[in-house]
Design a protein around this motif. Sequence first.
Motif, PDB file in Angstrom:
ATOM      1  N   ALA A 151       0.833  -1.217   0.000  1.00  0.00           N
ATOM      2  CA  ALA A 151       0.000   0.000   0.000  1.00  0.00           C
ATOM      3  C   ALA A 151       0.863   1.261   0.000  1.00  0.00           C
ATOM      4  O   ALA A 151       0.465   2.286  -0.549  1.00  0.00           O
ATOM      5  N   ALA A 152       2.059   1.176   0.579  1.00  0.00           N
ATOM      6  CA  ALA A 152       2.967   2.322   0.620  1.00  0.00           C
ATOM      7  C   ALA A 152       3.648   2.549  -0.726  1.00  0.00           C
ATOM      8  O   ALA A 152       4.308   3.573  -0.923  1.00  0.00           O
ATOM      9  N   GLY A 153       3.503   1.603  -1.649  1.00  0.00           N
ATOM     10  CA  GLY A 153       4.073   1.774  -2.983  1.00  0.00           C
ATOM     11  C   GLY A 153       5.551   1.445  -3.053  1.00  0.00           C
ATOM     12  O   GLY A 153       6.371   2.350  -3.211  1.00  0.00           O
ATOM     13  N   PRO A 154       5.897   0.176  -2.980  1.00  0.00           N
ATOM     14  CA  PRO A 154       7.315  -0.201  -3.048  1.00  0.00           C
ATOM     15  C   PRO A 154       7.910   0.133  -4.415  1.00  0.00           C
ATOM     16  O   PRO A 154       7.203   0.133  -5.425  1.00  0.00           O
ATOM     17  N   ASP A 155       9.175   0.418  -4.424  1.00  0.00           N
ATOM     18  CA  ASP A 155       9.888   0.760  -5.654  1.00  0.00           C
ATOM     19  C   ASP A 155      10.440  -0.514  -6.287  1.00  0.00           C
ATOM     20  O   ASP A 155      11.635  -0.802  -6.210  1.00  0.00           O
ATOM     21  N   VAL A 156       9.534  -1.291  -6.898  1.00  0.00           N
ATOM     22  CA  VAL A 156       9.913  -2.546  -7.549  1.00  0.00           C
ATOM     23  C   VAL A 156       9.207  -2.618  -8.896  1.00  0.00           C
ATOM     24  O   VAL A 156       8.225  -1.907  -9.140  1.00  0.00           O
ATOM     25  N   SER A 157       9.685  -3.493  -9.748  1.00  0.00           N
ATOM     26  CA  SER A 157       9.066  -3.655 -11.067  1.00  0.00           C
ATOM     27  C   SER A 157       7.687  -4.297 -10.914  1.00  0.00           C
ATOM     28  O   SER A 157       7.385  -4.959  -9.915  1.00  0.00           O
ATOM     29  N   ALA A 158       6.875  -4.112 -11.931  1.00  0.00           N
ATOM     30  CA  ALA A 158       5.535  -4.710 -11.929  1.00  0.00           C
ATOM     31  C   ALA A 158       5.633  -6.233 -11.872  1.00  0.00           C
ATOM     32  O   ALA A 158       4.819  -6.893 -11.225  1.00  0.00           O
ATOM     33  N   GLU A 159       6.649  -6.784 -12.522  1.00  0.00           N
ATOM     34  CA  GLU A 159       6.853  -8.237 -12.523  1.00  0.00           C
ATOM     35  C   GLU A 159       7.180  -8.735 -11.113  1.00  0.00           C
ATOM     36  O   GLU A 159       6.620  -9.734 -10.662  1.00  0.00           O
ATOM     37  N   ASP A 160       8.088  -8.045 -10.419  1.00  0.00           N
ATOM     38  CA  ASP A 160       8.440  -8.440  -9.055  1.00  0.00           C
ATOM     39  C   ASP A 160       7.250  -8.293  -8.107  1.00  0.00           C
ATOM     40  O   ASP A 160       7.018  -9.143  -7.253  1.00  0.00           O
ATOM     41  N   LEU A 161       6.490  -7.218  -8.288  1.00  0.00           N
ATOM     42  CA  LEU A 161       5.318  -7.014  -7.449  1.00  0.00           C
ATOM     43  C   LEU A 161       4.286  -8.107  -7.681  1.00  0.00           C
ATOM     44  O   LEU A 161       3.694  -8.640  -6.738  1.00  0.00           O
ATOM     45  N   SER A 162       4.082  -8.477  -8.939  1.00  0.00           N
ATOM     46  CA  SER A 162       3.136  -9.543  -9.273  1.00  0.00           C
ATOM     47  C   SER A 162       3.571 -10.867  -8.650  1.00  0.00           C
ATOM     48  O   SER A 162       2.748 -11.596  -8.075  1.00  0.00           O
ATOM     49  N   HIS A 163       4.865 -11.174  -8.753  1.00  0.00           N
ATOM     50  CA  HIS A 163       5.382 -12.419  -8.164  1.00  0.00           C
ATOM     51  C   HIS A 163       5.240 -12.385  -6.639  1.00  0.00           C
ATOM     52  O   HIS A 163       4.851 -13.386  -6.029  1.00  0.00           O
ATOM     53  N   ALA A 164       5.519 -11.245  -6.046  1.00  0.00           N
ATOM     54  CA  ALA A 164       5.388 -11.101  -4.595  1.00  0.00           C
ATOM     55  C   ALA A 164       3.936 -11.299  -4.158  1.00  0.00           C
ATOM     56  O   ALA A 164       3.671 -11.924  -3.130  1.00  0.00           O
ATOM     57  N   MET A 165       2.992 -10.788  -4.941  1.00  0.00           N
ATOM     58  CA  MET A 165       1.573 -10.968  -4.619  1.00  0.00           C
ATOM     59  C   MET A 165       1.169 -12.439  -4.709  1.00  0.00           C
ATOM     60  O   MET A 165       0.383 -12.923  -3.889  1.00  0.00           O
ATOM     61  N   GLU A 166       1.717 -13.148  -5.688  1.00  0.00           N
ATOM     62  CA  GLU A 166       1.450 -14.593  -5.789  1.00  0.00           C
ATOM     63  C   GLU A 166       1.955 -15.313  -4.542  1.00  0.00           C
ATOM     64  O   GLU A 166       1.263 -16.179  -3.999  1.00  0.00           O
ATOM     65  N   LEU A 167       3.170 -14.957  -4.116  1.00  0.00           N
ATOM     66  CA  LEU A 167       3.728 -15.565  -2.911  1.00  0.00           C
ATOM     67  C   LEU A 167       2.882 -15.239  -1.691  1.00  0.00           C
ATOM     68  O   LEU A 167       2.632 -16.098  -0.839  1.00  0.00           O
ATOM     69  N   ARG A 168       2.406 -13.994  -1.615  1.00  0.00           N
ATOM     70  CA  ARG A 168       1.563 -13.576  -0.496  1.00  0.00           C
ATOM     71  C   ARG A 168       0.277 -14.401  -0.447  1.00  0.00           C
ATOM     72  O   ARG A 168      -0.143 -14.876   0.599  1.00  0.00           O
ATOM     73  N   ASN A 169      -0.357 -14.583  -1.607  1.00  0.00           N
ATOM     74  CA  ASN A 169      -1.604 -15.342  -1.657  1.00  0.00           C
ATOM     75  C   ASN A 169      -1.389 -16.812  -1.314  1.00  0.00           C
ATOM     76  O   ASN A 169      -2.207 -17.421  -0.623  1.00  0.00           O
ATOM     77  N   LYS A 170      -0.291 -17.377  -1.774  1.00  0.00           N
ATOM     78  CA  LYS A 170       0.037 -18.758  -1.416  1.00  0.00           C
ATOM     79  C   LYS A 170       0.310 -18.867   0.085  1.00  0.00           C
ATOM     80  O   LYS A 170      -0.072 -19.851   0.719  1.00  0.00           O
ATOM     81  N   SER A 171       0.961 -17.859   0.639  1.00  0.00           N
ATOM     82  CA  SER A 171       1.240 -17.840   2.073  1.00  0.00           C
ATOM     83  C   SER A 171      -0.059 -17.855   2.873  1.00  0.00           C
ATOM     84  O   SER A 171      -0.207 -18.607   3.839  1.00  0.00           O
ATOM     85  N   GLU A 172      -1.005 -17.027   2.458  1.00  0.00           N
ATOM     86  CA  GLU A 172      -2.295 -16.982   3.160  1.00  0.00           C
ATOM     87  C   GLU A 172      -3.024 -18.322   3.058  1.00  0.00           C
ATOM     88  O   GLU A 172      -3.602 -18.800   4.039  1.00  0.00           O
ATOM     89  N   ALA A 173      -2.972 -18.948   1.883  1.00  0.00           N
ATOM     90  CA  ALA A 173      -3.622 -20.247   1.694  1.00  0.00           C
ATOM     91  C   ALA A 173      -2.973 -21.307   2.583  1.00  0.00           C
ATOM     92  O   ALA A 173      -3.669 -22.129   3.183  1.00  0.00           O
ATOM     93  N   GLN A 174      -1.647 -21.284   2.675  1.00  0.00           N
ATOM     94  CA  GLN A 174      -0.965 -22.261   3.525  1.00  0.00           C
ATOM     95  C   GLN A 174      -1.285 -22.028   4.993  1.00  0.00           C
ATOM     96  O   GLN A 174      -1.452 -22.977   5.750  1.00  0.00           O
ATOM     97  N   HIS A 175      -1.387 -20.773   5.402  1.00  0.00           N
ATOM     98  CA  HIS A 175      -1.768 -20.476   6.781  1.00  0.00           C
ATOM     99  C   HIS A 175      -3.146 -21.067   7.077  1.00  0.00           C
ATOM    100  O   HIS A 175      -3.339 -21.731   8.091  1.00  0.00           O
ATOM    101  N   LYS A 176      -4.094 -20.839   6.173  1.00  0.00           N
ATOM    102  CA  LYS A 176      -5.449 -21.355   6.376  1.00  0.00           C
ATOM    103  C   LYS A 176      -5.484 -22.877   6.383  1.00  0.00           C
ATOM    104  O   LYS A 176      -6.318 -23.478   7.050  1.00  0.00           O
ATOM    105  N   ALA A 177      -4.561 -23.504   5.647  1.00  0.00           N
ATOM    106  CA  ALA A 177      -4.481 -24.967   5.599  1.00  0.00           C
ATOM    107  C   ALA A 177      -3.728 -25.545   6.794  1.00  0.00           C
ATOM    108  O   ALA A 177      -3.662 -26.758   6.956  1.00  0.00           O
ATOM    109  N   GLY A 178      -3.136 -24.672   7.608  1.00  0.00           N
ATOM    110  CA  GLY A 178      -2.425 -25.139   8.799  1.00  0.00           C
ATOM    111  C   GLY A 178      -0.931 -25.319   8.619  1.00  0.00           C
ATOM    112  O   GLY A 178      -0.246 -25.757   9.533  1.00  0.00           O
ATOM    113  N   ASP A 179      -0.402 -24.993   7.449  1.00  0.00           N
ATOM    114  CA  ASP A 179       1.042 -25.109   7.198  1.00  0.00           C
ATOM    115  C   ASP A 179       1.698 -23.770   7.508  1.00  0.00           C
ATOM    116  O   ASP A 179       2.022 -22.992   6.614  1.00  0.00           O
ATOM    117  N   HIS A 180       1.903 -23.507   8.787  1.00  0.00           N
ATOM    118  CA  HIS A 180       2.393 -22.203   9.210  1.00  0.00           C
ATOM    119  C   HIS A 180       3.867 -21.999   8.877  1.00  0.00           C
ATOM    120  O   HIS A 180       4.269 -20.894   8.537  1.00  0.00           O
TER     121      HIS A 180
END
Length: 86
Positions: A40-69
């Motif tokens: 939300a603060a607007g990191p200074d990264v490429s759109a590609e890196d931001l997109s990949h980071a968002m994918e990792l974030r979403n996978k992280s949330e899914a793993q948390h919900k599945a119990g794989d902390h």
Amino acid sequence: MIKRFAQTTLLAVSLLFFGSSMAWAYSCPTNIAAFDAAVAAGPDVSAEDLSHAMELRNKSEAQHKAGDHGGSIELINQALDLIGAE
């Protein structure tokens, strides 16, 4: 006497294990929220890196919900590193 010691030791080890897994469980949402705030603060990264980071974030949330902390923490830390946040 030995039986009582064994029971006490087993109880102590069980509590340690349960307590540490609860710590993992509760740090996932905190780290995900930190990632969201950094985005939300607007990191200074490429759109590609931001997109990949968002994918990792979403996978992280899914793993948390599945119990794989452990896996969740690993992924969100990778996402935070990718956008240069801590």
